[in-house]
Scaffold this motif. Structure first.
Motif, short mmCIF file in Angstrom:
data_model
loop_
_atom_site.label_atom_id
_atom_site.label_comp_id
_atom_site.label_asym_id
_atom_site.label_seq_id
_atom_site.Cartn_x
_atom_site.Cartn_y
_atom_site.Cartn_z
N SER A 1 0.84 -1.21 0.00
CA SER A 1 0.00 0.00 0.00
C SER A 1 0.87 1.25 0.00
N VAL A 2 0.27 2.31 -0.50
CA VAL A 2 0.85 3.65 -0.43
C VAL A 2 -0.25 4.58 0.06
N THR A 3 0.08 5.44 1.01
CA THR A 3 -0.88 6.37 1.58
C THR A 3 -0.44 7.80 1.28
N TRP A 4 -1.38 8.60 0.82
CA TRP A 4 -1.15 10.01 0.51
C TRP A 4 -1.91 10.87 1.51
N ALA A 5 -1.42 12.09 1.71
CA ALA A 5 -2.09 13.08 2.53
C ALA A 5 -2.37 14.32 1.69
N MET A 6 -3.48 14.95 1.94
CA MET A 6 -3.84 16.18 1.22
C MET A 6 -2.98 17.33 1.74
N GLU B 1 -19.82 34.28 9.35
CA GLU B 1 -20.61 33.05 9.38
C GLU B 1 -20.58 32.41 10.76
N GLU B 2 -19.41 32.46 11.41
CA GLU B 2 -19.34 31.89 12.77
C GLU B 2 -20.20 32.70 13.74
N ALA B 3 -20.23 34.02 13.56
CA ALA B 3 -21.05 34.84 14.44
C ALA B 3 -22.54 34.57 14.23
N SER B 4 -22.91 34.10 13.03
CA SER B 4 -24.31 33.80 12.76
C SER B 4 -24.69 32.36 13.10
N GLY B 5 -23.74 31.57 13.65
CA GLY B 5 -24.08 30.23 14.12
C GLY B 5 -23.41 29.09 13.40
N ALA B 6 -22.57 29.36 12.41
CA ALA B 6 -21.89 28.28 11.68
C ALA B 6 -20.80 27.67 12.55
N GLY B 7 -20.44 26.44 12.24
CA GLY B 7 -19.39 25.75 12.97
C GLY B 7 -18.05 25.89 12.30
N VAL B 8 -16.99 25.65 13.05
CA VAL B 8 -15.62 25.70 12.55
C VAL B 8 -15.02 24.31 12.74
N VAL B 9 -14.52 23.73 11.66
CA VAL B 9 -14.01 22.36 11.68
C VAL B 9 -12.68 22.33 10.95
N ARG B 10 -11.69 21.73 11.57
CA ARG B 10 -10.45 21.42 10.87
C ARG B 10 -10.62 20.09 10.15
N PHE B 11 -10.13 20.01 8.93
CA PHE B 11 -10.29 18.77 8.19
C PHE B 11 -9.02 18.45 7.42
N ALA B 12 -8.84 17.18 7.14
CA ALA B 12 -7.73 16.68 6.36
C ALA B 12 -8.22 15.48 5.56
N LEU B 13 -7.39 15.00 4.66
CA LEU B 13 -7.77 13.87 3.81
C LEU B 13 -6.58 12.94 3.66
N LEU B 14 -6.84 11.65 3.82
CA LEU B 14 -5.86 10.60 3.57
C LEU B 14 -6.42 9.65 2.54
N ALA B 15 -5.57 9.14 1.68
CA ALA B 15 -5.99 8.18 0.65
C ALA B 15 -4.97 7.05 0.59
N THR B 16 -5.46 5.82 0.65
CA THR B 16 -4.61 4.63 0.62
C THR B 16 -4.96 3.80 -0.60
N ALA B 17 -3.95 3.45 -1.38
CA ALA B 17 -4.12 2.55 -2.52
C ALA B 17 -3.41 1.24 -2.20
N THR B 18 -4.14 0.14 -2.28
CA THR B 18 -3.60 -1.18 -1.95
C THR B 18 -3.63 -2.06 -3.19
N VAL B 19 -2.52 -2.71 -3.47
CA VAL B 19 -2.41 -3.63 -4.60
C VAL B 19 -1.90 -4.96 -4.08
N SER B 20 -2.10 -5.99 -4.88
CA SER B 20 -1.73 -7.34 -4.44
C SER B 20 -0.26 -7.65 -4.65
N SER B 21 0.44 -6.86 -5.44
CA SER B 21 1.85 -7.12 -5.73
C SER B 21 2.61 -5.81 -5.76
N PRO B 22 3.87 -5.79 -5.28
CA PRO B 22 4.66 -4.55 -5.37
C PRO B 22 4.87 -4.07 -6.79
N ASP B 23 4.81 -5.00 -7.77
CA ASP B 23 4.99 -4.60 -9.17
C ASP B 23 3.85 -3.74 -9.67
#
Length: 504
Positions: free
Chosen positions: A344-349, A427-449
């Motif tokens: 597998s190889v994992t990427w980060a945004m 927007e926060e003063a009017s009631g919206a939320g604040v969220v930190r976010f990130a993304l990870l993606a993993t690709a898995t294969v059956s062979s290193p080739d």
């Protein structure tokens, strides 16, 4: 924090989304708060040393420049030279110690011949409890950080043949659900994992054969047999899981809570959380049991056992325990991760989409791909409580205003950052939320080739999604575990506190 804006008019108008920005602290030029303070302190020392000796002042000035240089040189992903150097040194140390290798089972080094999870999830303990509806749910506990995780599985409806108006409603409810998590007591993180894998066809076979009438016509039997032979070929199984991580640490007015206390507290909240997800297009949401979670993690580390697990599940249950959910062997490399029968190889945004995007921006990234055997995309969220959200948006607005005023002519990027910060504060003063976010993606294969084809496929998928992905070099094992639906909150497992890293 995401904001929406309706473009155009009439029935063909589409809603766009954006206004997310990376947190930055005020500083001189491209420097953060900590390097700016270091620079000012160094200049003061150099000026004072000039009263003693010019040569000493020059030597100190060179030293200050050498110290600041690794903090000012950044690559295209925004990582400083100091970060890259420390990552390389830490990787060499782990290889020298042999900690990049993992062996378990009867011939391994784990206790009692078990196959526990490696790395940051090694200390996790899995138990099972019941919510207020009487549904069993898995409760995953990390004793070192006192975190407790519950995982929900969803039968997502999908956006095929769905009106855009309905999709906009789902997105609005999803934003409302995320904003509501800011008021969840003790919640420290949320992850949404969408996994695509080849469908073995066993579920279809069991469903058809269990409902086939004994006196069915021969034509119907032939047709169903043809369906069982041809339909599973090339099809994909898509699963969606939501992991919620709670902290059992003491809070004002509440003592430190045990596993039993957290099981009761989370069990009372699960019905409301699952019912709220049903309005977001996630379909019917229910908590995963301990066996189901162990099976999902075991298949992720060893995809070759997926068919065996499905057969055992159809025969009455696999009975898999958490002590046997990890791999028998794993080897972490600089840019890849070898585990049991797969690689597998994992990427980060490294950068979210600039500007405004449509609700379908991640469709291609989440969809199955023929060059990737199993693909896992995980969105990581850390909601801020209302008090912290107000401080964050006000601080961001001040920092953006400070950066915009540094240049006499002004830069377009600084002006846009100031506008985004002003909009976020409103927007926060009017009631919206604040969220930190990130993304990870993993690709898995059956062979290193097959890894080169998977790398090329992920590069092609990231471009339409308008995100920048970088391989998680030197930390592939931890990134692979964080991409699983087991509720790891990586910033809370770092050696250097996140508050220090944010100010660099």
């Amino acid at each position: 924090m995401a904001a929406s804006d309706l473009k155009g008019a009439g029935p063909a108008a589409q809603r766009t989304y954006g206004n997310w920005r990376r947190p930055r602290t005020a500083g001189i030029g491209q420097l953060g708060l900590a390097p700016t303070l270091l620079l000012l302190g160094g200049l003061c020392v150099v000026v004072l040393s000039m009263l003693v000796s010019i040569v000493l002042a020059l030597v100190l000035a060179v030293l200050v420049a050498l110290v600041l240089a690794p903090l000012t040189i950044r690559d295209r992903h925004g990582r400083t030279l100091l970060t890259r150097m420390s990552t390389r040194l830490a990787w060499r140390g782990s290889v020298a110690r042999g900690s990049n290798l993992y062996r378990s089972g009867p011939l391994g080094r784990t206790g009692h011949g078990t196959c526990t999870l490696p790395g940051v999830a090694a200390s996790s303990v899995l138990s099972e409890a019941q919510d207020s509806y009487g549904r069993p749910f898995a409760l995953l506990t990390y004793p070192n950080s006192n975190h407790h995780v519950v995982v929900l599985t969803c039968d997502a409806d999908g956006a095929s043949l769905v009106d855009q108006q309905q999709i906009d409603v789902w997105v609005a409810y999803w934003g409302q659900w995320l904003a509501g998590l800011a008021t969840e007591p003790g919640l420290v993180g949320v992850s949404v994992t969408v996994e695509t894998a080849p469908d073995s066809g066993l579920r279809l076979q069991n469903e058809v054969r269990s409902n086939l009438a004994a006196d069915a016509p021969e034509l119907a039997r032939t047709m169903l047999q043809q369906v069982l032979e041809e339909y599973p070929a090339g099809s994909a199984q898509i699963s969606t899981r939501v992991a919620l991580t709670y902290s059992g640490a003491a809070r004002p007015g509440h003592p430190r809570r045990t596993v039993d206390d957290m099981a009761v507290d989370i069990g009372n909240r699960l019905p409301g959380l699952t019912s709220g997800l049903s309005m977001t297009g996630a379909g019917a949401a229910r908590p995963m049991t301990a066996v189901e979670l162990a099976e999902a993690v075991r298949i992720a580390y060893d995809p070759a056992v997926a068919t065996l697990v499905e057969q055992a599940r159809a025969a009455g249950g696999s009975g898999l325990t958490w002590q046997d959910a990890g791999p028998h062997g794993a080897e972490e490399r600089w840019e890849s991760y070898r585990h049991d029968s797969a690689s597998s190889v994992t990427w980060a945004m490294s950068e979210a989409p600039r500007g405004e995007v449509l609700s379908s921006v991640l469709t291609g990234l989440l969809a199955p791909h023929p060059d990737i055997a199993r693909k896992r995309v995980t969105l990581l969220y850390r909601p801020h409580d209302p008090a912290s959200a107000a401080r964050i948006v006000e601080r961001d607005r001040k920092d953006a205003r400070f950066r915009a005023m540094q240049s006499a002519a002004g830069r377009a990027r600084d002006d846009l950052a100031l506008q985004a910060a002003e909009q976020s504060a409103q927007e926060e003063a009017s009631g919206a939320g604040v969220v930190r976010f990130a993304l990870l993606a993993t690709a898995t294969v059956s062979s290193p080739d097959a890894l080169p084809r998977a790398l090329a496929a992920m590069d092609n998928l990231a471009a339409p999604a308008r995100i920048h992905l970088r391989p998680v070099t030197g930390s592939q094992a931890a990134a692979f575990a964080a991409c699983l639906p087991i509720g790891l909150v990586l910033p809370l497992h770092l050696t250097v506190p996140a508050s220090v890293r944010d100010n660099m």
